[in-house]
Scaffold this motif. Structure first.
Motif, PDB file in Angstrom:
ATOM      1  N   GLU A 158      -2.990 -81.248  31.721  1.00  0.00           N
ATOM      2  CA  GLU A 158      -1.980 -82.120  32.320  1.00  0.00           C
ATOM      3  C   GLU A 158      -2.025 -83.555  31.810  1.00  0.00           C
ATOM      4  O   GLU A 158      -0.994 -84.176  31.585  1.00  0.00           O
ATOM      5  N   LYS A 165       1.376 -77.397  26.515  1.00  0.00           N
ATOM      6  CA  LYS A 165       0.733 -78.395  27.377  1.00  0.00           C
ATOM      7  C   LYS A 165      -0.444 -77.736  28.101  1.00  0.00           C
ATOM      8  O   LYS A 165      -0.362 -77.397  29.286  1.00  0.00           O
ATOM      9  N   ASN A 218       5.772 -73.276  30.248  1.00  0.00           N
ATOM     10  CA  ASN A 218       4.868 -74.408  30.043  1.00  0.00           C
ATOM     11  C   ASN A 218       5.460 -75.475  29.141  1.00  0.00           C
ATOM     12  O   ASN A 218       5.077 -76.648  29.230  1.00  0.00           O
ATOM     13  N   ILE A 243      -1.286 -77.257  36.098  1.00  0.00           N
ATOM     14  CA  ILE A 243      -0.815 -76.106  35.333  1.00  0.00           C
ATOM     15  C   ILE A 243      -1.270 -74.829  36.034  1.00  0.00           C
ATOM     16  O   ILE A 243      -2.427 -74.702  36.440  1.00  0.00           O
ATOM     17  N   ALA A 257       8.149 -85.605  29.831  1.00  0.00           N
ATOM     18  CA  ALA A 257       6.841 -85.746  30.476  1.00  0.00           C
ATOM     19  C   ALA A 257       6.501 -87.218  30.731  1.00  0.00           C
ATOM     20  O   ALA A 257       6.916 -88.099  29.983  1.00  0.00           O
ATOM     21  N   ARG A 276       6.569 -78.885  30.566  1.00  0.00           N
ATOM     22  CA  ARG A 276       5.602 -79.912  30.958  1.00  0.00           C
ATOM     23  C   ARG A 276       5.436 -80.929  29.834  1.00  0.00           C
ATOM     24  O   ARG A 276       4.924 -82.021  30.061  1.00  0.00           O
ATOM     25  N   LYS A 306       6.125 -80.063  37.844  1.00  0.00           N
ATOM     26  CA  LYS A 306       5.394 -80.868  36.861  1.00  0.00           C
ATOM     27  C   LYS A 306       4.371 -81.798  37.500  1.00  0.00           C
ATOM     28  O   LYS A 306       3.455 -82.270  36.831  1.00  0.00           O
TER      29      LYS A 306
END
Length: 441
Positions: free
Chosen positions: A228, A225, A285, A430, A292, A288, A426
């Motif tokens: 975002e 990811k 990561n 990031i 999601a 995410r 989340k």
């Protein structure tokens, strides 16, 4: 008789060999060996210090040796002087059990005792980004629903063509290339095959895409990811089991086209999915991407619950055609060998214990998930998946407790380092740590 690499080198005019292995984190490690030394390397292997890679070893451990598999040889299409070789790691005269290619081969042997082979294909998604990694490489790629965007695809024609031409030359049977659901994202598909060959090709594919992207002044990332608001990088796997030329998953009398064996195998994957997310979604990561919220395009295309269905992309597993299923849980950071090994280990559990996966669900899981409150959920973060793997007796038995402990120990070291610097949230952007440590996965 194994293939003679020195003789092949003379015939193909190969001057150097990359003797390679993948560590537990999926990092491709190699030594560049001149052809004059390949006879010795083919017999004794190239020496490596295990502690220098993501393997659970210390500086005091003896050397390990990468014994190249001659059947894995790939002559680099963009540099014919170099041949790439996958290798198996050995130490003190024995295979290194906690090394990914060996882990996969051990599971293959278990299935072969039943007279069967697993065949698989993978769908590798990746982004083309700027060299600094901060944005997608094409500033004109801005559609809210960019999937299959012909103009954005053709603006990258030279790069995509070069990669696809390489696959054609290597005999992989590529059959389609497309712009994926996120801006700047692409996918390229080639024929399925025996799972070890698919894992070797998956490993090489990631190396090839990154290399050719750099040739074109860009950067490729398989990070789960990287942005975002955009769909993440999945790595879906299509699975079937064969007896010679007979697909043992195929049953044309079944409404979804799957045999009893296929449903049992599928049942093992469903039972163990939560634990195996530690392999399928191995980075901080990664979490995410699964569980999601909808992305800019309107859907994440990633699972949140452990469920299966027919030809419906909102579930963790779909059955798109008779005789195979597609597991949609894995992401781009998954280790190619552990991906295949995990599916196989879970499937073997399902076959051994005749696990019933239950009935398929025919709903839109993105919209209807609240109607199924008792449906098992996937882990929300890496620590959860590692804990579930630690407590999964069947997977500990399949791979060996020491191997599982090694993997969990190393991932927890990474997790500890992250937590000392960042918080995983989340709802927040990031982190720099995620980007620095995952962009080149």
């Amino acid at each position: 008789m194994p293939k003679n690499l020195f003789k092949i080198a003379k015939e193909k005019k190969i001057k150097y060999f990359l003797i390679s292995f993948v560590d537990l984190f999926g990092v491709l490690r190699s030594k560049l060996v001149p052809t004059r030394a390949i006879k010795e390397m083919q017999e004794a292997g190239a020496g490596f210090a295990g502690f220098a890679a993501w393997l659970d070893m210390s500086p005091a451990d003896s050397d390990m040796f990468g014994i190249p598999d001659p059947d894995s040889l790939i002559q680099l299409p963009w540099n014919k002087e170099v041949g790439w070789l996958a290798s198996d790691l050995w130490m003190n005269g024995k295979p290194v059990e906690a090394s990914p290619r060996v882990m996969l081969k051990n599971q293959i042997k278990k299935l072969e005792k039943k007279g069967l082979k697993m065949k698989s294909g993978v769908e590798c998604e990746y982004f083309l980004i700027t060299p600094d990694g901060n944005s997608i490489a094409d500033p004109r790629d801005t559609q809210s629903k960019p999937c299959y965007d012909q103009s954005a695809l053709m603006r990258r024609y030279d790069l995509i063509k070069e990669i696809c031409d390489c696959m054609i030359e290597m005999g992989w049977g590529p059959y389609q290339n497309d712009h994926e659901d996120a801006n700047g994202q692409f996918e390229m598909n080639w024929d399925y095959d025996d799972c070890l060959l698919t894992a070797d090709r998956h490993t090489f594919f990631k190396f090839m895409v990154k290399t050719i992207a750099e040739k074109h002044g860009l950067r490729a990332t398989f990070m789960p990811k990287p942005f975002e608001n955009l769909t993440g990088n999945g790595c879906h796997a299509h699975i079937s089991v064969w007896d010679g030329n007979k697909n043992k998953f195929l049953d044309k009398t079944n409404n979804l086209g799957l045999s009893k064996m296929a449903y049992n195998f599928l049942g093992g994957v469903i039972k163990n999915a939560s634990s195996l997310s530690a392999f399928f979604n191995p980075t901080i990561n990664s979490y995410r991407r699964i569980n999601a919220p909808p992305t800019k395009s309107g859907a994440s295309w990633s699972p949140s619950s452990i469920s299966y269905t027919g030809n419906n992309r909102t579930h963790m597993i779909r059955i798109p055609d008779p005789g195979r299923f597609e597991l949609r849980l894995m992401d781009g950071s998954a280790n190619p060998y552990l991906l295949q090994a995990s599916v196989l280990a879970a499937g073997l559990d399902g076959l051994k214990n005749k696990i019933d996966p239950g009935k398929p669900l025919n709903c839109n899981m993105y919209e209807d998930h609240e109607k199924y409150p008792d449906l098992p959920k996937l882990p929300d973060e890496l620590g959860q998946s590692l804990e579930r793997l630690k407590n999964n007796k069947d997977m500990n038995d399949a791979f060996g407790k020491d191997t599982i402990d090694s993997y969990i120990k190393l991932r927890n070291l990474e997790l500890k380092e992250f937590k000392q610097k960042e918080n995983f949230d989340k709802t927040q952007p990031i982190t720099r740590w995620e980007r620095n440590n995952t962009l080149d996965c």
